[in-house]
Design a protein around this motif. Structure first.
Motif, PDB file in Angstrom:
ATOM      1  N   GLN A   1      -1.418   7.571  -4.631  1.00 37.55           N
ATOM      2  CA  GLN A   1      -1.470   7.901  -3.207  1.00 37.55           C
ATOM      3  C   GLN A   1      -1.788   9.369  -2.959  1.00 37.55           C
ATOM      4  OE1 GLN A   1       1.764   6.385  -0.746  1.00 37.55           O
ATOM      5  NE2 GLN A   1       2.308   4.936  -2.354  1.00 37.55           N
ATOM      6  N   SER A   2      -1.412  10.235  -3.890  1.00 34.45           N
ATOM      7  CA  SER A   2      -1.623  11.666  -3.688  1.00 34.45           C
ATOM      8  C   SER A   2      -1.625  12.362  -5.037  1.00 34.45           C
ATOM      9  CB  SER A   2      -0.511  12.248  -2.810  1.00 34.45           C
ATOM     10  OG  SER A   2       0.690  12.347  -3.549  1.00 34.45           O
TER      11      SER A   2
ATOM     12  N   ARG B   1      -2.828  -8.402  -9.213  1.00 40.58           N
ATOM     13  CA  ARG B   1      -3.460  -8.208 -10.527  1.00 40.58           C
ATOM     14  C   ARG B   1      -3.348  -6.748 -10.972  1.00 40.58           C
ATOM     15  NH1 ARG B   1      -5.700 -12.907 -11.648  1.00 40.58           N
ATOM     16  NH2 ARG B   1      -6.381 -14.243  -9.912  1.00 40.58           N
ATOM     17  N   ASN B   2      -3.063  -6.562 -12.267  1.00 37.81           N
ATOM     18  CA  ASN B   2      -3.118  -5.239 -12.881  1.00 37.81           C
ATOM     19  C   ASN B   2      -4.566  -4.955 -13.242  1.00 37.81           C
ATOM     20  OD1 ASN B   2      -0.362  -4.664 -12.773  1.00 37.81           O
ATOM     21  ND2 ASN B   2       0.050  -5.649 -14.726  1.00 37.81           N
ATOM     22  N   GLU B   3      -5.151  -3.948 -12.623  1.00 36.87           N
ATOM     23  CA  GLU B   3      -6.577  -3.672 -12.827  1.00 36.87           C
ATOM     24  C   GLU B   3      -6.828  -2.456 -13.707  1.00 36.87           C
ATOM     25  OE1 GLU B   3      -7.913  -3.331  -8.807  1.00 36.87           O
ATOM     26  OE2 GLU B   3      -8.175  -5.485  -8.546  1.00 36.87           O
TER      27      GLU B   3
ATOM     28  N   THR C   1       0.829  -1.203   0.000  1.00 33.91           N
ATOM     29  CA  THR C   1       0.000   0.000   0.000  1.00 33.91           C
ATOM     30  C   THR C   1       0.861   1.250   0.000  1.00 33.91           C
ATOM     31  OG1 THR C   1      -1.765  -1.181   1.165  1.00 33.91           O
ATOM     32  CG2 THR C   1      -1.818   1.220   1.252  1.00 33.91           C
ATOM     33  N   ARG C   2       2.002   1.209   0.681  1.00 32.12           N
ATOM     34  CA  ARG C   2       2.906   2.358   0.674  1.00 32.12           C
ATOM     35  C   ARG C   2       3.530   2.568  -0.702  1.00 32.12           C
ATOM     36  NH1 ARG C   2       7.488   2.018   4.481  1.00 32.12           N
ATOM     37  NH2 ARG C   2       7.375   4.265   4.838  1.00 32.12           N
TER      38      ARG C   2
ATOM     39  N   GLU D   1      -4.515   1.672  -8.867  1.00 34.32           N
ATOM     40  CA  GLU D   1      -4.266   0.267  -8.571  1.00 34.32           C
ATOM     41  C   GLU D   1      -4.284   0.069  -7.053  1.00 34.32           C
ATOM     42  OE1 GLU D   1      -4.031  -2.105 -10.694  1.00 34.32           O
ATOM     43  OE2 GLU D   1      -3.330  -1.277 -12.602  1.00 34.32           O
ATOM     44  N   LYS D   2      -5.071  -0.908  -6.598  1.00 35.44           N
ATOM     45  CA  LYS D   2      -5.112  -1.197  -5.162  1.00 35.44           C
ATOM     46  C   LYS D   2      -3.911  -2.046  -4.743  1.00 35.44           C
ATOM     47  CE  LYS D   2      -9.008   0.935  -4.652  1.00 35.44           C
ATOM     48  NZ  LYS D   2      -9.106   1.473  -6.020  1.00 35.44           N
TER      49      LYS D   2
END
Length: 412
Positions: free
Chosen positions: A50-51, A84-86, A44-45, A59-60
């Motif tokens: 993220q900004s 996965r690439n979403e 996640t980091r 992408e999650k």
């Protein structure tokens, strides 16, 4: 190639716009509790979006463990992980069929393989680093449990803006050494979106990145990393010195252009009489030594000495920008390229977990190698302690045998 490590081996796979990216990790010790919850925080980091100062690609980056664990415990077998690439947009890269992007890997990959990914950067994309971060999270957990090793990275410069005076020698600055000893990931992340642990410097860096983003341009920077509680004795002379392995690891990260450990290049300006790290009795470990200073960055002769390891990595300005650039097509015809797609105006804020992951992979591999050496040495020690006893028993048996023979001769 796509594999890194000796005893702790990581193989990454995937391109920027394929169905998934991930890795296979071999050499994970069995019996360690491990689930996706141990890995996801670093993913996640690292993830995009993220900004407002990072790529808007959505992408999650949710990691899935595919093998190597059962009921949340490692089996000692290879661990496969997948993300996965979403949010794929290969159509954004249609101009790459005509023009290789300046300072990117399009041309060099074509020369090497005779074919290249038509969408995104393929294996040269930062998407490849997902597998590294996932593997690094596993290594970090083992290192934390076994040795309480802590790895923390932070942004130390963006463009000309520095956290510490670039003309000074940070390794001799008490404030710098204090920061290395106390900085935490939570503290670093409290300075989002830049991840520079200083309010004033972080604000200036954010403004500078935003300025280049608005101009459709990019800017580089540096990341500093500290590794704490590393046991002495890690590193393999002569070609696998730990700083050599760290340099290998860091310069394999996309967009890196420089590496220095300890006092680094500024150390060349200090005479040996001041640069030498004098030994002193260790404050907490009897019959052990520490150093009064740490210009060496925790490494001497390529082997850890027990002090903090610290180093700095330079990241260039991202090559893919949306400004129209005069260049040439694959066939050599002059033309103009105005790149599309979604890209970071500066990679350093998102590079933090990647640097930490690669540091963890190096230290994990070195720890396993040293544990192997110590285990075999201990086995030899146990054997040596048994030898005198065995020798006495064999000598006694031999004497008794001779005596019996002599008795038999006398009777005859």
């Amino acid at each position: 190639m796509s594999t890194f490590g000796t005893l702790f081996r990581v193989t990454t796979y995937g391109e920027s716009h394929c169905k998934s990216v991930g890795c296979i990790v071999d050499g994970v010790p069995p019996g360690m509790e491990l689930t996706e919850a141990d890995i996801q925080p670093q993913m996640t980091r690292r993830r995009p979006g993220q900004s407002a100062l990072s790529t808007p690609r959505d992408e999650k980056d949710l990691v899935q463990i595919q093998s190597g664990t059962e009921y949340g415990v490692t089996l000692g077998t290879p661990i496969g992980m997948l993300v996965r690439n979403e949010d794929q947009r290969p159509k954004d890269y249609s101009e790459m069929d005509i023009y290789p992007r300046p300072s990117h890997a399009d041309w060099t990959y074509l020369q090497k393989y005779g074919v290249k990914a038509r969408s995104g950067g393929g294996r040269s994309s930062a998407r490849e680093t997902i597998g590294r971060v996932a593997a690094g999270a596993i290594a970090e957990k083992y290192l934390r449990l076994s040795h309480n090793i802590e790895i923390v990275a932070f942004v130390s410069s963006v463009g000309p803006i520095h956290l510490f005076d670039p003309e000074a020698t940070p390794s001799s600055d008490p404030a710098f050494q204090s920061l290395l000893s106390t900085i935490t990931r939570e503290k670093v992340d409290s300075f989002l979106p830049v991840r520079c642990p200083d309010t004033v410097a972080s604000g200036k860096m954010a403004d500078l990145i935003a300025e280049y983003r608005d101009k459709k341009d990019s800017i580089g920077g540096t990341v500093t990393c500290v590794i704490r509680n590393v046991p002495a004795g890690l590193g393999e002379p002569c070609f696998d010195k730990i700083e050599a392995k760290l340099a290998h690891a860091m310069l394999s990260i996309p967009a890196t252009k420089g590496f220095e450990v300890g006092s680094g290049f500024k150390g060349t300006e200090i005479p040996g009489s001041k640069h030498n790290d004098m030994f002193v009795p260790h404050p907490t470990k009897p019959l052990s030594l520490a150093t009064a200073t740490n210009y060496s960055g925790g490494i001497q002769g390529g082997i850890t000495n027990g002090e903090n390891i610290y180093f700095k990595v330079a990241f260039k300005s991202p090559a893919t920008i949306s400004i129209a650039q005069q260049t040439a097509s694959y066939t050599g015809e002059p033309g103009t390229l105005e790149a599309k797609g979604r890209h970071d105006p500066s990679v350093v804020p998102r590079a933090i977990p990647i640097v930490e992951a690669m540091a963890a992979l190096v230290v994990m591999d070195m720890v396993l190698q040293q544990q192997s050496r110590e285990a075999t040495r201990e086995m030899l020690g146990r054997a040596a302690r048994l030898v005198p006893e065995l020798s006495r028993q064999e000598e006694k048996a031999a004497v008794e045998g001779v005596e019996k023979v002599l008795e038999a001769v006398e009777k005859a």
